[in-house]
Scaffold this motif. Structure first.
Motif, PDB file in Angstrom:
ATOM      1  N   THR A 192     -13.544   3.795 -12.165  1.00  0.00           N
ATOM      2  CA  THR A 192     -12.295   4.478 -12.493  1.00  0.00           C
ATOM      3  C   THR A 192     -11.259   4.220 -11.394  1.00  0.00           C
ATOM      4  N   ASN A 193     -10.174   4.971 -11.402  1.00  0.00           N
ATOM      5  CA  ASN A 193      -9.138   4.847 -10.382  1.00  0.00           C
ATOM      6  C   ASN A 193      -9.720   5.199  -9.016  1.00  0.00           C
ATOM      7  N   VAL A 194      -9.360   4.427  -8.001  1.00  0.00           N
ATOM      8  CA  VAL A 194      -9.982   4.551  -6.685  1.00  0.00           C
ATOM      9  C   VAL A 194      -8.948   5.029  -5.667  1.00  0.00           C
ATOM     10  N   SER A 195      -9.377   5.914  -4.783  1.00  0.00           N
ATOM     11  CA  SER A 195      -8.513   6.402  -3.706  1.00  0.00           C
ATOM     12  C   SER A 195      -9.319   6.460  -2.418  1.00  0.00           C
ATOM     13  N   GLY A 196      -8.643   6.823  -1.324  1.00  0.00           N
ATOM     14  CA  GLY A 196      -9.329   6.919  -0.044  1.00  0.00           C
ATOM     15  C   GLY A 196      -8.669   6.052   1.005  1.00  0.00           C
ATOM     16  N   PRO A 197      -9.277   5.940   2.181  1.00  0.00           N
ATOM     17  CA  PRO A 197      -8.658   5.195   3.280  1.00  0.00           C
ATOM     18  C   PRO A 197      -8.452   3.730   2.935  1.00  0.00           C
ATOM     19  N   GLY A 198      -7.231   3.245   3.216  1.00  0.00           N
ATOM     20  CA  GLY A 198      -6.918   1.846   2.950  1.00  0.00           C
ATOM     21  C   GLY A 198      -6.407   1.575   1.561  1.00  0.00           C
ATOM     22  N   THR A 199      -6.098   2.626   0.772  1.00  0.00           N
ATOM     23  CA  THR A 199      -5.595   2.428  -0.585  1.00  0.00           C
ATOM     24  C   THR A 199      -4.405   1.479  -0.579  1.00  0.00           C
ATOM     25  N   PRO A 200      -4.420   0.422  -1.370  1.00  0.00           N
ATOM     26  CA  PRO A 200      -3.351  -0.584  -1.329  1.00  0.00           C
ATOM     27  C   PRO A 200      -1.998  -0.008  -1.745  1.00  0.00           C
ATOM     28  N   THR A 201      -0.947  -0.551  -1.173  1.00  0.00           N
ATOM     29  CA  THR A 201       0.398  -0.083  -1.493  1.00  0.00           C
ATOM     30  C   THR A 201       0.820  -0.473  -2.904  1.00  0.00           C
ATOM     31  N   GLY A 202       0.104  -1.368  -3.553  1.00  0.00           N
ATOM     32  CA  GLY A 202       0.395  -1.701  -4.938  1.00  0.00           C
ATOM     33  C   GLY A 202      -0.008  -0.603  -5.903  1.00  0.00           C
ATOM     34  N   SER A 203      -0.898   0.301  -5.485  1.00  0.00           N
ATOM     35  CA  SER A 203      -1.314   1.413  -6.333  1.00  0.00           C
ATOM     36  C   SER A 203      -0.364   2.586  -6.153  1.00  0.00           C
ATOM     37  N   LEU A 204      -0.413   3.542  -7.069  1.00  0.00           N
ATOM     38  CA  LEU A 204       0.486   4.696  -6.992  1.00  0.00           C
ATOM     39  C   LEU A 204       0.295   5.475  -5.702  1.00  0.00           C
ATOM     40  N   LEU A 205      -0.946   5.878  -5.393  1.00  0.00           N
ATOM     41  CA  LEU A 205      -1.182   6.690  -4.204  1.00  0.00           C
ATOM     42  C   LEU A 205      -0.904   5.904  -2.928  1.00  0.00           C
ATOM     43  N   GLY A 206      -1.229   4.627  -2.912  1.00  0.00           N
ATOM     44  CA  GLY A 206      -0.939   3.808  -1.746  1.00  0.00           C
ATOM     45  C   GLY A 206       0.550   3.634  -1.531  1.00  0.00           C
ATOM     46  N   MET A 207       1.299   3.463  -2.614  1.00  0.00           N
ATOM     47  CA  MET A 207       2.745   3.346  -2.514  1.00  0.00           C
ATOM     48  C   MET A 207       3.361   4.628  -1.985  1.00  0.00           C
ATOM     49  N   ILE A 208       2.853   5.777  -2.457  1.00  0.00           N
ATOM     50  CA  ILE A 208       3.380   7.062  -1.992  1.00  0.00           C
ATOM     51  C   ILE A 208       3.053   7.274  -0.516  1.00  0.00           C
ATOM     52  N   ALA A 209       1.841   6.916  -0.104  1.00  0.00           N
ATOM     53  CA  ALA A 209       1.478   7.046   1.305  1.00  0.00           C
ATOM     54  C   ALA A 209       2.384   6.186   2.184  1.00  0.00           C
ATOM     55  N   ALA A 210       2.714   4.991   1.724  1.00  0.00           N
ATOM     56  CA  ALA A 210       3.634   4.133   2.487  1.00  0.00           C
ATOM     57  C   ALA A 210       5.018   4.761   2.555  1.00  0.00           C
ATOM     58  N   HIS A 211       5.483   5.358   1.463  1.00  0.00           N
ATOM     59  CA  HIS A 211       6.779   6.046   1.459  1.00  0.00           C
ATOM     60  C   HIS A 211       6.755   7.211   2.442  1.00  0.00           C
ATOM     61  N   LEU A 212       5.656   7.951   2.467  1.00  0.00           N
ATOM     62  CA  LEU A 212       5.544   9.076   3.387  1.00  0.00           C
ATOM     63  C   LEU A 212       5.561   8.611   4.845  1.00  0.00           C
ATOM     64  N   ALA A 213       4.928   7.464   5.101  1.00  0.00           N
ATOM     65  CA  ALA A 213       4.923   6.927   6.466  1.00  0.00           C
ATOM     66  C   ALA A 213       6.347   6.581   6.906  1.00  0.00           C
TER      67      ALA A 213
END
Length: 344
Positions: A192-213
């Motif tokens: 299924t959908n994967v999350s956690g440390p190192g989530t790529p910025t191409g994914s929704l959660l990874g993109m949001i984490a990059a925006h937050l940074a």
């Protein structure tokens, strides 16, 4: 979010299957080859096998610097021939295909990585004198829209609606055909959908984490808003380290020729997950969703998987909750900012 955990009445996970191949497997000390080892899931798979005491080799175009104890073999897997793969497989006890393409690629590149590579890999395994156990990482997108309120079991007929889902299904079918027609010892983990440390910025959660940074260092008048498409979906998210643990369990499993779901077995509203990620970050970012056009939520917006087969055959179930996964995602993306307290 509760859901109806109802497997298909034709599910055969608990009954003998003619495709099963019982073969003793040692607990550790195997030679493990990971294709796509420099990718998000591949890195965690390498770490999990290394922690289990196995000898791990990784194949990728370039070797990352943060994976200790992994022997690297540089190779462009998409361009690799069947003969190239046969040479790489020599001496391997377990082969994990964690390679693939999803974001920022053309349809042709996606087909080559997700459909053609698994087919060549299955052929290469069939040509290897000492055939290894093959673990192919598939995707929940192979199923397509699931029935609302029902956890999708492996016996549901796949009906993908995206190019990614169709190419991943083609790769899965190539591996299963190798089991059926050529006696390959293989399992497909449909993730299924994967999350956690190192989530790529191409994914929704990874993109949001990059925006937050970026927002953490923004103008003191306030960070820019986060503009997103409508977050109406409810999805099954699983931590990447739980996925890696499932792969290690699959290497020990005596069964073969099967698809096994890997997820949390429950849905979470994507908007709630996004809000929680932002709340844990402590960065006061406003979320602005695009207009929903007055649309009503349909069954395509809801999906989770049934985990009965994973529990029965792998002895596996997820152990990390969403908060721990999101916290570790933030710790990797915002290393100098401490996540908010658990109750917030």
């Amino acid at each position: 979010m509760s859901h109806t955990d109802t497997p298909s009445p034709t599910d055969t996970a608990s009954r003998p299957d003619p495709r099963r191949t019982v073969r003793p497997r040692t607990a550790a000390g195997r030679s493990v080859l990971v294709l796509g080892a420099s990718g998000y899931v591949g890195r965690h798979v390498c770490r999990a096998f290394t922690a289990a005491g196995d000898r791990v080799s990784g194949i990728a175009r370039s070797a990352p610097a943060d994976l200790a104890g992994v022997h690297w073999r540089p190779l462009d897997l998409v361009a690799a021939t069947t003969e190239d793969l046969v040479r790489c497989l020599a001496g391997a006890d377990v082969v994990v295909n964690a390679a693939g393409a999803v974001w920022g690629v053309t349809d042709e590149q996606m087909h080559r990585a997700n459909a053609e590579l698994p087919a060549r890999l299955a052929e290469a395994v069939a040509r290897t004198p000492r055939r290894p156990r093959l673990i192919h990482l598939g995707s929940v997108h192979e199923y397509g829209p699931g029935p609302y309120g029902i956890a999708v079991a492996e016996t549901f007929a796949p009906a993908p609606v995206t190019g990614y889902g169709r190419t991943k299904l083609a790769g899965t079918e190539a591996v299963l055909a190798g089991c059926r027609d050529r006696g390959l010892d293989a399992l497909v983990l449909r993730i299924t959908n994967v999350s956690g440390p190192g989530t790529p910025t191409g994914s929704l959660l990874g993109m949001i984490a990059a925006h937050l940074a970026r927002a953490a260092d923004a103008d003191p008048d306030g960070p820019p808003p986060l503009r997103l498409t409508p977050l109406t979906a409810e999805r099954d998210f699983v931590d990447v380290r739980d996925v890696a643990a499932a792969v290690v369990a699959a290497a020990r499993c005596p069964d073969s020729g099967l698809v096994i779901n890997v997820g949390r077995g429950e849905t979470v509203p994507v908007r709630a997950l996004v809000d929680r990620l932002i709340g844990l970050s402590g960065v006061p970012v406003e979320v602005v969703e695009a207009d929903r056009d007055g649309g009503r939520r349909g069954t395509a917006d809801w999906q989770t998987v049934d985990l009965a087969r994973a529990r029965a055959l792998l002895g596996w179930q997820p152990v990390r909750d969403h908060d721990s996964s999101l916290r570790d995602l933030l710790a990797a993306a915002l290393p100098h900012r401490r996540p908010a307290a658990a109750g917030r």
